[in-house]
Motif scaffolding. Structure first.
Motif, PDB file in Angstrom:
ATOM      1  N   GLU A   1      -0.952   3.677  -5.549  1.00 25.95           N
ATOM      2  CA  GLU A   1      -1.945   4.238  -6.617  1.00 25.95           C
ATOM      3  C   GLU A   1      -1.003   5.347  -7.484  1.00 25.95           C
ATOM      4  O   GLU A   1      -1.141   5.393  -8.895  1.00 25.95           O
ATOM      5  CB  GLU A   1      -2.857   5.291  -6.072  1.00 25.95           C
TER       6      GLU A   1
ATOM      7  N   PHE B   1      -1.578  13.589  -8.920  1.00 22.52           N
ATOM      8  CA  PHE B   1      -1.189  13.481  -7.619  1.00 22.52           C
ATOM      9  C   PHE B   1      -0.505  14.635  -6.927  1.00 22.52           C
ATOM     10  O   PHE B   1       0.806  14.741  -6.892  1.00 22.52           O
ATOM     11  CB  PHE B   1      -0.529  12.257  -7.685  1.00 22.52           C
TER      12      PHE B   1
ATOM     13  N   ASN C   1       0.720  -1.216   0.044  1.00 25.17           N
ATOM     14  CA  ASN C   1       0.137  -0.016   0.099  1.00 25.17           C
ATOM     15  C   ASN C   1       0.897   1.223  -0.103  1.00 25.17           C
ATOM     16  O   ASN C   1       0.509   2.374  -0.489  1.00 25.17           O
ATOM     17  CB  ASN C   1      -0.907   0.133   1.009  1.00 25.17           C
TER      18      ASN C   1
ATOM     19  N   SER D   1       2.179   6.483  -2.329  1.00 25.66           N
ATOM     20  CA  SER D   1       0.852   5.555  -2.373  1.00 25.66           C
ATOM     21  C   SER D   1       1.031   4.583  -3.498  1.00 25.66           C
ATOM     22  O   SER D   1       1.805   4.880  -4.582  1.00 25.66           O
ATOM     23  CB  SER D   1      -0.321   6.490  -2.230  1.00 25.66           C
TER      24      SER D   1
ATOM     25  N   LYS E   1       1.528   3.098  -9.661  1.00 24.92           N
ATOM     26  CA  LYS E   1       0.948   2.363 -10.596  1.00 24.92           C
ATOM     27  C   LYS E   1       0.384   3.165 -12.014  1.00 24.92           C
ATOM     28  O   LYS E   1      -0.104   2.886 -13.114  1.00 24.92           O
ATOM     29  CB  LYS E   1      -0.070   1.544 -10.254  1.00 24.92           C
ATOM     30  N   ASN E   2       0.453   4.615 -11.674  1.00 21.36           N
ATOM     31  CA  ASN E   2      -0.316   5.516 -12.547  1.00 21.36           C
ATOM     32  C   ASN E   2       0.969   6.406 -13.062  1.00 21.36           C
ATOM     33  O   ASN E   2       0.417   7.549 -13.711  1.00 21.36           O
ATOM     34  CB  ASN E   2      -1.370   6.268 -12.042  1.00 21.36           C
TER      35      ASN E   2
ATOM     36  N   ASP F   1       0.052  11.917  -1.020  1.00 28.24           N
ATOM     37  CA  ASP F   1       0.668  10.902  -2.432  1.00 28.24           C
ATOM     38  C   ASP F   1       1.787  10.716  -2.643  1.00 28.24           C
ATOM     39  O   ASP F   1       2.172   9.457  -2.948  1.00 28.24           O
ATOM     40  CB  ASP F   1      -0.171  11.863  -3.703  1.00 28.24           C
TER      41      ASP F   1
END
Length: 325
Positions: free
Chosen positions: A162, A186, A86, A160, A165-166, A115
């Motif tokens: 997220e 972010f 996470n 994070s 992964k982006n 973030d």
């Protein structure tokens, strides 16, 4: 899983065991579920052998080995693709980043909701020829990006899941991951003062040329972030303006010639005026820029292999074949 640690390395055989043990002591005392992902960026020493040994003794250790040296950005990007925690924390393998910072960085992401958190090596143990250019480029990056960080290039960062992964990290863009993250949406970016330790083993792998590369990369990422999805907005607009200016100048010269002829005034040849060649140059360059924008629009839709790196071996990595896609 609570935590993924992504550690790019190049010829760091002396420090890997010590770094691993230090990380394990720190995360175990906090009770985190974790994984340590070592990304060997083409080492020529025994670094990969040590990674395999660590993975054999600790099931939480994973490894990725490149066939050759692709650079830190490639290593981080592959590590990000393999990470599943996470919270993802990156650090260098040379023991200059302290694992004791991990709990505070983890809290800033998992509890405080950032973030991305970037480390700030406020007190550095580096020579002046490394610290002064770094401060200059950090100042330039702050001015251009609008992100108020003191140390963009610090290897100790937390994200994070997220975020990692982006975003896509390629070339030499690892210096500007906060800029990439901000451009991806972010924007909750924080900073933490971290301990910077003197290098214990080996020598730095980076030379003075990294600063020029860093400056060019900053220009690239600024341009791509604004116009990467719509290059015609930049090239097409610039080309159109230049073509119109050239056309107006040429039309003015032509109208002047016609006026002189109509009134019986002796006039020089249009081609003898320097303004004619300036107008012609503007129209040619304008047309080329417009065409460049059109071609860039087409290329931006088919450039799918920008982040393909050949992975030779993996240890405890799920979907290893996906790393080569």
């Amino acid at each position: 899983m609570d935590l993924s640690l992504v550690i790019p390395l190049l010829n760091e055989e002396e420090s890997l065991q010590e770094l691993h043990d230090w990380i394990v002591r720190t995360v175990s005392s906090e009770g985190y579920s974790y994984e340590i992902i070592f990304v060997d960026d083409g080492s020529t020493d025994k670094s990969w052998t040590l990674v395999e040994a660590l993975a054999a003794s600790n099931p939480n250790v994973r490894g990725i080995k490149f066939r050759r040296n692709f650079g830190k950005s490639a290593a981080l990007n592959s590590g990000f693709r393999a990470a599943s925690g996470n919270v993802v924390i990156t650090m260098d393998a040379d023991l200059q980043d302290s694992p004791e910072e991990i709990p505070a960085l983890y809290k800033m992401i998992a509890v405080d909701g950032y973030d991305l958190v970037s480390g700030w090596k406020k007190k550095r143990h580096d020579p002046l020829n490394k610290t002064f250019p770094s401060k200059f480029f950090n100042w330039i990056t702050r001015r251009i990006s609008g992100i108020k960080l003191h140390d963009f290039n610090c290897g100790l960062k937390a994200y994070s899941l997220e975020v990692v992964k982006n975003i896509e990290v390629y070339g030499e863009m690892h210096r500007y991951i906060p800029v990439i993250a901000k451009n991806a949406g972010f924007g909750h970016i924080g900073e933490k003062v971290v301990t910077h330790q003197s290098r214990k083993y080996g020598a730095t792998k980076f030379g003075i040329e990294r600063f020029m590369k860093g400056y060019l990369d900053l220009l690239s990422i600024t341009f791509v972030s604004k116009f990467g999805k719509r290059p015609m907005h930049f090239f097409g607009m610039a080309g159109t303006i230049m073509f119109i200016l050239g056309f107006i100048a040429a039309a003015w010269l032509g109208a002047q010639k016609i006026y002189y002829l109509h009134h019986g005034i002796k006039a020089t040849l249009v081609t003898s005026s320097p303004y004619f060649y300036l107008a012609l140059t503007l129209m040619i360059i304008g047309s080329q820029l417009f065409l460049a924008g059109f071609l860039a629009e087409m290329i931006s839709r088919i450039a799918l292999d920008r982040n393909r790196y050949l992975v030779q071996k993996t240890v405890n990595i799920k979907d290893a074949e996906e790393l080569n896609q």
